[in-house]
Scaffold this motif. Structure first.
Motif, PDB file in Angstrom:
ATOM      1  N   ARG A 127       0.819  -1.210   0.000  1.00  0.00           N
ATOM      2  CA  ARG A 127       0.000   0.000   0.000  1.00  0.00           C
ATOM      3  C   ARG A 127       0.858   1.268   0.000  1.00  0.00           C
ATOM      4  O   ARG A 127       0.465   2.278  -0.594  1.00  0.00           O
ATOM      5  N   PHE A 128       1.995   1.206   0.664  1.00  0.00           N
ATOM      6  CA  PHE A 128       2.873   2.370   0.772  1.00  0.00           C
ATOM      7  C   PHE A 128       4.110   2.165  -0.090  1.00  0.00           C
ATOM      8  O   PHE A 128       4.591   1.035  -0.256  1.00  0.00           O
ATOM      9  N   THR A 129       4.639   3.271  -0.596  1.00  0.00           N
ATOM     10  CA  THR A 129       5.867   3.224  -1.382  1.00  0.00           C
ATOM     11  C   THR A 129       6.786   4.356  -0.943  1.00  0.00           C
ATOM     12  O   THR A 129       6.367   5.518  -0.923  1.00  0.00           O
ATOM     13  N   ILE A 130       8.001   3.995  -0.605  1.00  0.00           N
ATOM     14  CA  ILE A 130       9.003   5.002  -0.258  1.00  0.00           C
ATOM     15  C   ILE A 130       9.884   5.243  -1.477  1.00  0.00           C
ATOM     16  O   ILE A 130      10.217   4.306  -2.210  1.00  0.00           O
ATOM     17  N   SER A 131      10.238   6.478  -1.694  1.00  0.00           N
ATOM     18  CA  SER A 131      11.124   6.810  -2.805  1.00  0.00           C
ATOM     19  C   SER A 131      11.922   8.042  -2.423  1.00  0.00           C
ATOM     20  O   SER A 131      11.583   8.750  -1.473  1.00  0.00           O
ATOM     21  N   ARG A 132      12.962   8.284  -3.183  1.00  0.00           N
ATOM     22  CA  ARG A 132      13.796   9.438  -2.893  1.00  0.00           C
ATOM     23  C   ARG A 132      14.242  10.103  -4.174  1.00  0.00           C
ATOM     24  O   ARG A 132      14.418   9.437  -5.206  1.00  0.00           O
ATOM     25  N   ASP A 133      14.446  11.402  -4.090  1.00  0.00           N
ATOM     26  CA  ASP A 133      14.971  12.185  -5.197  1.00  0.00           C
ATOM     27  C   ASP A 133      16.174  12.938  -4.645  1.00  0.00           C
ATOM     28  O   ASP A 133      16.016  13.971  -3.981  1.00  0.00           O
ATOM     29  N   ASN A 134      17.333  12.408  -4.898  1.00  0.00           N
ATOM     30  CA  ASN A 134      18.536  13.021  -4.323  1.00  0.00           C
ATOM     31  C   ASN A 134      18.790  14.418  -4.874  1.00  0.00           C
ATOM     32  O   ASN A 134      19.372  15.256  -4.194  1.00  0.00           O
ATOM     33  N   ALA A 135      18.372  14.661  -6.086  1.00  0.00           N
ATOM     34  CA  ALA A 135      18.575  15.990  -6.679  1.00  0.00           C
ATOM     35  C   ALA A 135      17.748  17.048  -5.950  1.00  0.00           C
ATOM     36  O   ALA A 135      18.123  18.223  -5.919  1.00  0.00           O
ATOM     37  N   LYS A 136      16.631  16.613  -5.372  1.00  0.00           N
ATOM     38  CA  LYS A 136      15.765  17.534  -4.649  1.00  0.00           C
ATOM     39  C   LYS A 136      15.910  17.404  -3.138  1.00  0.00           C
ATOM     40  O   LYS A 136      15.172  18.049  -2.386  1.00  0.00           O
ATOM     41  N   ASN A 137      16.835  16.549  -2.707  1.00  0.00           N
ATOM     42  CA  ASN A 137      17.028  16.344  -1.262  1.00  0.00           C
ATOM     43  C   ASN A 137      15.721  15.990  -0.574  1.00  0.00           C
ATOM     44  O   ASN A 137      15.411  16.500   0.520  1.00  0.00           O
ATOM     45  N   THR A 138      14.962  15.110  -1.198  1.00  0.00           N
ATOM     46  CA  THR A 138      13.626  14.809  -0.696  1.00  0.00           C
ATOM     47  C   THR A 138      13.365  13.304  -0.705  1.00  0.00           C
ATOM     48  O   THR A 138      13.756  12.607  -1.643  1.00  0.00           O
ATOM     49  N   VAL A 139      12.716  12.841   0.339  1.00  0.00           N
ATOM     50  CA  VAL A 139      12.222  11.472   0.390  1.00  0.00           C
ATOM     51  C   VAL A 139      10.705  11.534   0.502  1.00  0.00           C
ATOM     52  O   VAL A 139      10.163  12.425   1.159  1.00  0.00           O
ATOM     53  N   TYR A 140      10.048  10.598  -0.164  1.00  0.00           N
ATOM     54  CA  TYR A 140       8.592  10.591  -0.219  1.00  0.00           C
ATOM     55  C   TYR A 140       8.037   9.311   0.399  1.00  0.00           C
ATOM     56  O   TYR A 140       8.698   8.274   0.416  1.00  0.00           O
ATOM     57  N   LEU A 141       6.827   9.409   0.849  1.00  0.00           N
ATOM     58  CA  LEU A 141       6.082   8.226   1.252  1.00  0.00           C
ATOM     59  C   LEU A 141       4.706   8.326   0.618  1.00  0.00           C
ATOM     60  O   LEU A 141       3.875   9.135   1.045  1.00  0.00           O
ATOM     61  N   GLN A 142       4.504   7.548  -0.420  1.00  0.00           N
ATOM     62  CA  GLN A 142       3.206   7.485  -1.078  1.00  0.00           C
ATOM     63  C   GLN A 142       2.351   6.468  -0.349  1.00  0.00           C
ATOM     64  O   GLN A 142       2.724   5.300  -0.239  1.00  0.00           O
ATOM     65  N   MET A 143       1.219   6.916   0.151  1.00  0.00           N
ATOM     66  CA  MET A 143       0.349   6.058   0.929  1.00  0.00           C
ATOM     67  C   MET A 143      -0.974   5.889   0.197  1.00  0.00           C
ATOM     68  O   MET A 143      -1.702   6.873  -0.006  1.00  0.00           O
ATOM     69  N   ASN A 144      -1.267   4.683  -0.198  1.00  0.00           N
ATOM     70  CA  ASN A 144      -2.514   4.366  -0.897  1.00  0.00           C
ATOM     71  C   ASN A 144      -3.396   3.463  -0.036  1.00  0.00           C
ATOM     72  O   ASN A 144      -2.911   2.832   0.906  1.00  0.00           O
ATOM     73  N   SER A 145      -4.647   3.421  -0.377  1.00  0.00           N
ATOM     74  CA  SER A 145      -5.610   2.561   0.339  1.00  0.00           C
ATOM     75  C   SER A 145      -5.501   2.745   1.844  1.00  0.00           C
ATOM     76  O   SER A 145      -5.399   1.777   2.610  1.00  0.00           O
ATOM     77  N   LEU A 146      -5.520   3.977   2.254  1.00  0.00           N
ATOM     78  CA  LEU A 146      -5.337   4.278   3.671  1.00  0.00           C
ATOM     79  C   LEU A 146      -6.464   3.705   4.519  1.00  0.00           C
ATOM     80  O   LEU A 146      -7.625   3.647   4.086  1.00  0.00           O
ATOM     81  N   LYS A 147      -6.091   3.296   5.712  1.00  0.00           N
ATOM     82  CA  LYS A 147      -7.030   2.709   6.657  1.00  0.00           C
ATOM     83  C   LYS A 147      -7.034   3.544   7.938  1.00  0.00           C
ATOM     84  O   LYS A 147      -6.047   4.219   8.242  1.00  0.00           O
ATOM     85  N   PRO A 148      -8.105   3.464   8.696  1.00  0.00           N
ATOM     86  CA  PRO A 148      -8.134   4.209   9.974  1.00  0.00           C
ATOM     87  C   PRO A 148      -6.958   3.859  10.880  1.00  0.00           C
ATOM     88  O   PRO A 148      -6.455   4.734  11.598  1.00  0.00           O
ATOM     89  N   GLU A 149      -6.491   2.634  10.823  1.00  0.00           N
ATOM     90  CA  GLU A 149      -5.356   2.241  11.665  1.00  0.00           C
ATOM     91  C   GLU A 149      -4.030   2.832  11.211  1.00  0.00           C
ATOM     92  O   GLU A 149      -3.013   2.675  11.890  1.00  0.00           O
ATOM     93  N   ASP A 150      -4.029   3.519  10.069  1.00  0.00           N
ATOM     94  CA  ASP A 150      -2.825   4.239   9.629  1.00  0.00           C
ATOM     95  C   ASP A 150      -2.728   5.617  10.288  1.00  0.00           C
ATOM     96  O   ASP A 150      -1.723   6.311  10.110  1.00  0.00           O
ATOM     97  N   THR A 151      -3.737   6.006  11.017  1.00  0.00           N
ATOM     98  CA  THR A 151      -3.730   7.295  11.691  1.00  0.00           C
ATOM     99  C   THR A 151      -2.577   7.368  12.678  1.00  0.00           C
ATOM    100  O   THR A 151      -2.434   6.512  13.554  1.00  0.00           O
ATOM    101  N   ALA A 152      -1.731   8.376  12.505  1.00  0.00           N
ATOM    102  CA  ALA A 152      -0.548   8.519  13.348  1.00  0.00           C
ATOM    103  C   ALA A 152       0.192   9.795  12.963  1.00  0.00           C
ATOM    104  O   ALA A 152      -0.108  10.423  11.949  1.00  0.00           O
ATOM    105  N   VAL A 153       1.156  10.129  13.787  1.00  0.00           N
ATOM    106  CA  VAL A 153       2.117  11.169  13.420  1.00  0.00           C
ATOM    107  C   VAL A 153       3.270  10.473  12.715  1.00  0.00           C
ATOM    108  O   VAL A 153       3.895   9.564  13.276  1.00  0.00           O
ATOM    109  N   TYR A 154       3.537  10.896  11.503  1.00  0.00           N
ATOM    110  CA  TYR A 154       4.580  10.292  10.684  1.00  0.00           C
ATOM    111  C   TYR A 154       5.830  11.170  10.717  1.00  0.00           C
ATOM    112  O   TYR A 154       5.751  12.394  10.501  1.00  0.00           O
ATOM    113  N   SER A 155       6.959  10.522  10.954  1.00  0.00           N
ATOM    114  CA  SER A 155       8.229  11.242  11.024  1.00  0.00           C
ATOM    115  C   SER A 155       9.238  10.604  10.091  1.00  0.00           C
ATOM    116  O   SER A 155       9.250   9.386   9.915  1.00  0.00           O
ATOM    117  N   CYS A 156      10.095  11.437   9.526  1.00  0.00           N
ATOM    118  CA  CYS A 156      11.183  10.908   8.723  1.00  0.00           C
ATOM    119  C   CYS A 156      12.461  10.913   9.546  1.00  0.00           C
ATOM    120  O   CYS A 156      12.603  11.701  10.489  1.00  0.00           O
TER     121      CYS A 156
END
Length: 126
Positions: free
Chosen positions: A66-95
């Protein structure tokens, strides 16, 4: 390393959301990255990790597929694509980040990470 996470919000179950985390002014290509989350009254847990070179990824069982992590080093950015979210995914997300000599190694324990960003709240309503 100062990390800045953003992209959280309130969504409905089944929706998608993409989180981003940047490290301004830091050489991004020599650090491994991870996402963790902490739900109310629960301990922080690993969500996903990506290696320094971006070729290796690892996911918690609860988010795999459901989730996919990816990074773009040129942009100094990491992503977390979250699909099909569920109520149990509710949380504070930290990198999190750590220096990495190995190009393909991933870390999944929070004690392995050196740098942490402030969290971004994701709330999934049913």
């Amino acid at each position: 390393v100062q990390l800045q996470a953003f992209g959280g919000g309130l969504v409905l179950a089944g929706d998608s959301l993409r989180l981003s985390c940047t490290a301004p002014g830091r050489t991004f290509s020599d650090i491994a990255l991870g996402w963790f989350r902490q739900a109310p009254k629960k301990e922080r847990e690993f969500v996903a990790g990506v290696s320094r070179d971006g070729d290796s990824e690892f996911y918690a069982t609860s988010v795999k597929g459901r989730f996919t992590i990816s990074r773009d080093n040129a942009k100094n950015t990491v992503y977390l694509q979250m699909n099909s979210l569920k109520p149990e995914d509710t949380a504070v997300y930290s990198c999190a980040a750590r220096s990495s000599i190995a190009y393909s190694q991933i870390w999944w324990r929070d004690s392995d990470y050196t740098y942490w960003g402030q969290g971004t709240l994701v709330t999934v309503s049913s």
